[in-house]
Write an enzyme that holds these catalytic residues in place. Sequence first.
Site, PDB file in Angstrom:
ATOM      1  N   CYS A   1       0.837  -1.213   0.000  1.00 31.38           N
ATOM      2  CA  CYS A   1       0.000   0.000   0.000  1.00 31.38           C
ATOM      3  C   CYS A   1       0.862   1.250   0.000  1.00 31.38           C
ATOM      4  CB  CYS A   1      -0.843   0.083   1.259  1.00 31.38           C
ATOM      5  SG  CYS A   1      -1.758  -1.366   1.589  1.00 31.38           S
TER       6      CYS A   1
ATOM      7  N   TYR B   1      -4.711 -12.511  -6.602  1.00 31.68           N
ATOM      8  CA  TYR B   1      -4.261 -12.343  -5.211  1.00 31.68           C
ATOM      9  C   TYR B   1      -5.288 -12.896  -4.243  1.00 31.68           C
ATOM     10  CZ  TYR B   1      -3.401  -9.543  -0.935  1.00 31.68           C
ATOM     11  OH  TYR B   1      -3.190  -9.115   0.353  1.00 31.68           O
ATOM     12  N   GLY B   2      -4.781 -13.692  -3.309  1.00 25.16           N
ATOM     13  CA  GLY B   2      -5.649 -14.156  -2.232  1.00 25.16           C
ATOM     14  C   GLY B   2      -5.065 -13.692  -0.923  1.00 25.16           C
TER      15      GLY B   2
ATOM     16  N   HIS C   1      -3.666 -11.889   2.016  1.00 25.70           N
ATOM     17  CA  HIS C   1      -3.986 -11.713   3.429  1.00 25.70           C
ATOM     18  C   HIS C   1      -5.483 -11.906   3.667  1.00 25.70           C
ATOM     19  CE1 HIS C   1      -0.349  -9.567   2.368  1.00 25.70           C
ATOM     20  NE2 HIS C   1       0.041  -9.745   3.600  1.00 25.70           N
TER      21      HIS C   1
ATOM     22  N   ARG D   1      -0.350 -14.492  -4.993  1.00 26.99           N
ATOM     23  CA  ARG D   1       0.185 -14.156  -3.668  1.00 26.99           C
ATOM     24  C   ARG D   1      -0.655 -14.898  -2.647  1.00 26.99           C
ATOM     25  NH1 ARG D   1       2.247  -8.940  -0.336  1.00 26.99           N
ATOM     26  NH2 ARG D   1       4.338  -9.818  -0.363  1.00 26.99           N
TER      27      ARG D   1
ATOM     28  N   ASP E   1       3.167 -10.499   9.012  1.00 21.20           N
ATOM     29  CA  ASP E   1       3.740 -10.417   7.661  1.00 21.20           C
ATOM     30  C   ASP E   1       4.662  -9.198   7.604  1.00 21.20           C
ATOM     31  OD1 ASP E   1       4.250 -10.607   4.948  1.00 21.20           O
ATOM     32  OD2 ASP E   1       2.454  -9.475   4.416  1.00 21.20           O
TER      33      ASP E   1
ATOM     34  N   CYS F   1      16.164  -0.384   6.071  1.00 24.91           N
ATOM     35  CA  CYS F   1      14.893  -0.262   6.785  1.00 24.91           C
ATOM     36  C   CYS F   1      15.123  -0.556   8.267  1.00 24.91           C
ATOM     37  CB  CYS F   1      13.935  -1.289   6.180  1.00 24.91           C
ATOM     38  SG  CYS F   1      12.467  -1.602   7.139  1.00 24.91           S
TER      39      CYS F   1
ATOM     40  N   ASP G   1      11.892  18.739  15.671  1.00 21.94           N
ATOM     41  CA  ASP G   1      11.138  18.793  16.923  1.00 21.94           C
ATOM     42  C   ASP G   1      11.202  20.164  17.587  1.00 21.94           C
ATOM     43  OD1 ASP G   1      10.417  16.185  16.577  1.00 21.94           O
ATOM     44  OD2 ASP G   1      12.024  15.372  17.823  1.00 21.94           O
TER      45      ASP G   1
HETATM   46  P1  ADP Z   1      15.195  16.380  16.054  1.00 24.34           P
HETATM   47  O1  ADP Z   1      14.398  15.123  16.166  1.00 24.34           O
HETATM   48  O2  ADP Z   1      14.366  17.564  15.699  1.00 24.34           O
HETATM   49  O3  ADP Z   1      16.401  16.249  15.200  1.00 24.34           O
HETATM   50  P2  ADP Z   1      16.592  15.896  18.616  1.00 24.34           P
HETATM   51  O4  ADP Z   1      16.059  16.249  19.967  1.00 24.34           O
HETATM   52  O5  ADP Z   1      16.724  14.461  18.279  1.00 24.34           O
HETATM   53  O6  ADP Z   1      15.711  16.702  17.559  1.00 24.34           O
HETATM   54  O7  ADP Z   1      18.034  16.509  18.433  1.00 24.34           O
HETATM   55  C1  ADP Z   1      18.342  17.829  18.753  1.00 24.34           C
HETATM   56  C2  ADP Z   1      19.837  17.914  19.029  1.00 24.34           C
HETATM   57  O8  ADP Z   1      20.202  19.289  19.164  1.00 24.34           O
HETATM   58  C3  ADP Z   1      20.254  17.244  20.345  1.00 24.34           C
HETATM   59  O9  ADP Z   1      21.320  16.344  20.093  1.00 24.34           O
HETATM   60  C4  ADP Z   1      20.753  18.410  21.218  1.00 24.34           C
HETATM   61  O10 ADP Z   1      21.831  18.044  22.056  1.00 24.34           O
HETATM   62  C5  ADP Z   1      21.199  19.431  20.183  1.00 24.34           C
HETATM   63  N1  ADP Z   1      21.174  20.811  20.673  1.00 24.34           N
HETATM   64  C6  ADP Z   1      20.162  21.417  21.339  1.00 24.34           C
HETATM   65  N2  ADP Z   1      20.488  22.708  21.615  1.00 24.34           N
HETATM   66  C7  ADP Z   1      21.734  22.922  21.087  1.00 24.34           C
HETATM   67  C8  ADP Z   1      22.604  24.073  21.032  1.00 24.34           C
HETATM   68  N3  ADP Z   1      22.247  25.229  21.551  1.00 24.34           N
HETATM   69  N4  ADP Z   1      23.812  23.944  20.422  1.00 24.34           N
HETATM   70  C9  ADP Z   1      24.161  22.755  19.859  1.00 24.34           C
HETATM   71  N5  ADP Z   1      23.378  21.650  19.887  1.00 24.34           N
HETATM   72  C10 ADP Z   1      22.178  21.728  20.493  1.00 24.34           C
HETATM   73 FE1  SF4 Z   2       8.762   1.387   6.766  1.00 26.11          FE
HETATM   74 FE2  SF4 Z   2      11.277   0.549   7.047  1.00 26.11          FE
HETATM   75 FE3  SF4 Z   2      10.761   3.049   6.355  1.00 26.11          FE
HETATM   76 FE4  SF4 Z   2      10.234   2.183   8.854  1.00 26.11          FE
HETATM   77  S1  SF4 Z   2      12.232   2.385   7.882  1.00 26.11           S
HETATM   78  S2  SF4 Z   2       8.938   3.468   7.582  1.00 26.11           S
HETATM   79  S3  SF4 Z   2       9.556   0.090   8.388  1.00 26.11           S
HETATM   80  S4  SF4 Z   2      10.298   1.238   5.165  1.00 26.11           S
END
Ligand code: ADP
Ligand code: SF4
Length: 696
Positions: A31, A170-171, A173, A223, A266, A344, A652
Amino acid sequence: MPRDPRHDILFEPVRIGPKTLRNRFYAVPHCTGFGSEKPASQARFRATKAEGGWAAVCTEEALVSVDSDFWPIFSTRIWDDDDLTNLAVMCDEAHAHGSLAGIELAHGGAHARSRDARVPAVAPSQLTSDYDPFVTPKAMQLEDIRRVQSDWVAAARRSRDAGFDIVYVYGGHSYLPLQFLSPFYNRRSDAYGGSLESRARFWLETLELVREAIGDDCAIAVRLCIEALGPAGVELEEGLGFVGLADHLVDLWDVNVGSIIEWSKDSGTSRFFSEGYQLEWTGRVREVTAKPIVGVGRLTNPDRMAEIIASGAWDLIGAARPSIADPFLPKKIEEGRYGEIRECIGCNICAAGAEYGNQIRCTQNATAGEEFRRGWNPERFEPASNSDRDVLVIGAGPAGMECAIVLGKRGMRRVHLIEAEPEIGGLMRWVPRLPGLGEWGRVLNWRAVQLQKLRNVEVITGTRLDAAAVHQYGAEIVVVATGARWAGDGLNFLTHDPIPGADTSLPHVLTPEQIMLEGKVPPGERVVIFDADGYFVAPGLAEKLVGDGFQVELVTCHDLVSPLSDETLEGPLLRQHLHAAGIGMRTGCLITDIQPGNLKAKDHLGEFFELEADSVVLVTQRLSNERLFLELREDEEALRAEGIEAVYRIGDCVAPRLIAEAVFEGHRLGREIDADDPALPLPYKRERLVLERVTT
Ligand code: ADP
Ligand code: SF4
């Protein structure tokens, strides 16, 4: 580095009926959320795999009849000539890269909701669907059987005319043909029920009709879940029995395990299933057929693939997820570029997207699903028009690492990726250490290798930048990727307020990072983990702490433990696993007060109760680390005076999301760094429903 000669076997051609596959890599049906509604995305997504060396690329389920309708989940349909025209685009694009195109003709039988068509579902017997308990089908009369079979033949003819080389009956799943085969669904007493031969009749007749109609032009594939690993299908002995009965009608056996409700077995996640796990069952099919066999099992290791082929178990290495995470996997093996394979991680975010009506996305491959609408190819990067600029990327989590890689590939003069901690990875420094999530470490490992290779990218760890340091750094473009942290005060979606008594400076209140990165140990023996997040962190910590010898209770305000894991197909297995590990679980509860040795809580009926616990771990919600970005944007004049043209933020630190979304956003900014305003979402290309053929 040249290819290891042991892998030469993977590049032998394989004949399937009237067609020849150029090598042994076969991208099986899966999918995407594109279906027939987004034909251009469908075509380019599959064509990218063809370009990456897969000898065949297939559609997902392609529904043959109007009474097989899973709306609002997007499936391919092949009901009329407009569908044919749309799907022809995929065939043309696959052929342009030397691949065969396959179509998985299907009928959902008892499981089809038919919310769009408003006609009853049909099935061998009137038994409510185990997949959708709100569907009770009509028991098929002989005329229904004949009508579906003639729909199948019409769809097969259209598939051939569209340019498909491989046509499935296809059968898989527990779809309609398997529903006839399985006593779980089939309670008929006529010629289509009873003995294995009678239960096989619907499938065999359909195969015969399809073969008669198109067998000289197309390879006919089946399948089949050879072992249901549950009630909804057949056990291995009957699965093998069916292969024996149908073998003379089939050019390619595409075999796997599970069923529609045991799809988790699967598309098994890495938490529970190791690479190649399906061979235990699908490795037995060779006993009953000499025809080509394709199997799956999240295979990414070329040594393992070569062993499987050499053993004679399968003729083709099938892949859905490994081909999503790296559409160029075959080419990279062929050219000996092993270190570039983006493996993956077995997280199933791809399946979660498609199954829940979203278009496909992938944690490892940010370009998955964006091939047409954003024009992204995972291996091609245009030089940036502002490549004479230096870029400072702050934070080496998934978002920052991915952005730095793309900027490096786009030839920016210098990219500095600065990380406060001694190691890069952000949250990936600790997530893969949660029990069962080791393979998730590939998110970091693949990026670490790529970063090392890029000469214009420098990674500097152990350096925390503040606004003043950024001003002085001397880069023209600044990207803030400082991530997010877990709330330490219990802030949660139910109250939008902290929990009284939640204070992580106290020994008995902890956050995930305090446990996983700072080494804070819960005092006492009894730990409560309070989860409002609903995904992998709380179960992972519960399992870790039980392993460390604590008595653990997981309290969640959701109706189920880890509801998001149901989207990734892990929920039921995960809950059974936590129970077996001795972890207590309470659902629908909110913790209202935290005191040393005692917690107050409220259940979903509004009743208050107390819990004895020596410590509590709060997995409630994350908060963006946005201070640095906001400080920088406060004084735009000062930025300009320092020669800083733009400050962006990604991942994030904009809003805490899935790892897949952080990677995607890092990738997107890398691709769009020279767009008019990369901070704004760019409109992407819309689809036209009926497309003209590229070639004829
Ligand atoms: P994302 O998923 O958005 O990449 P993460 O939380 O996994 O965010 O990673 C953010 C990274 O940024 C962390 O490793 C953190 O230590 C680093 N970080 C945060 N603030 C600072 C800063 N002021 N200077 C350098 N690195 C920083
Ligand atoms: Fe799918 Fe693998 Fe990509 Fe994860 S890493 S979203 S299991 S293809």
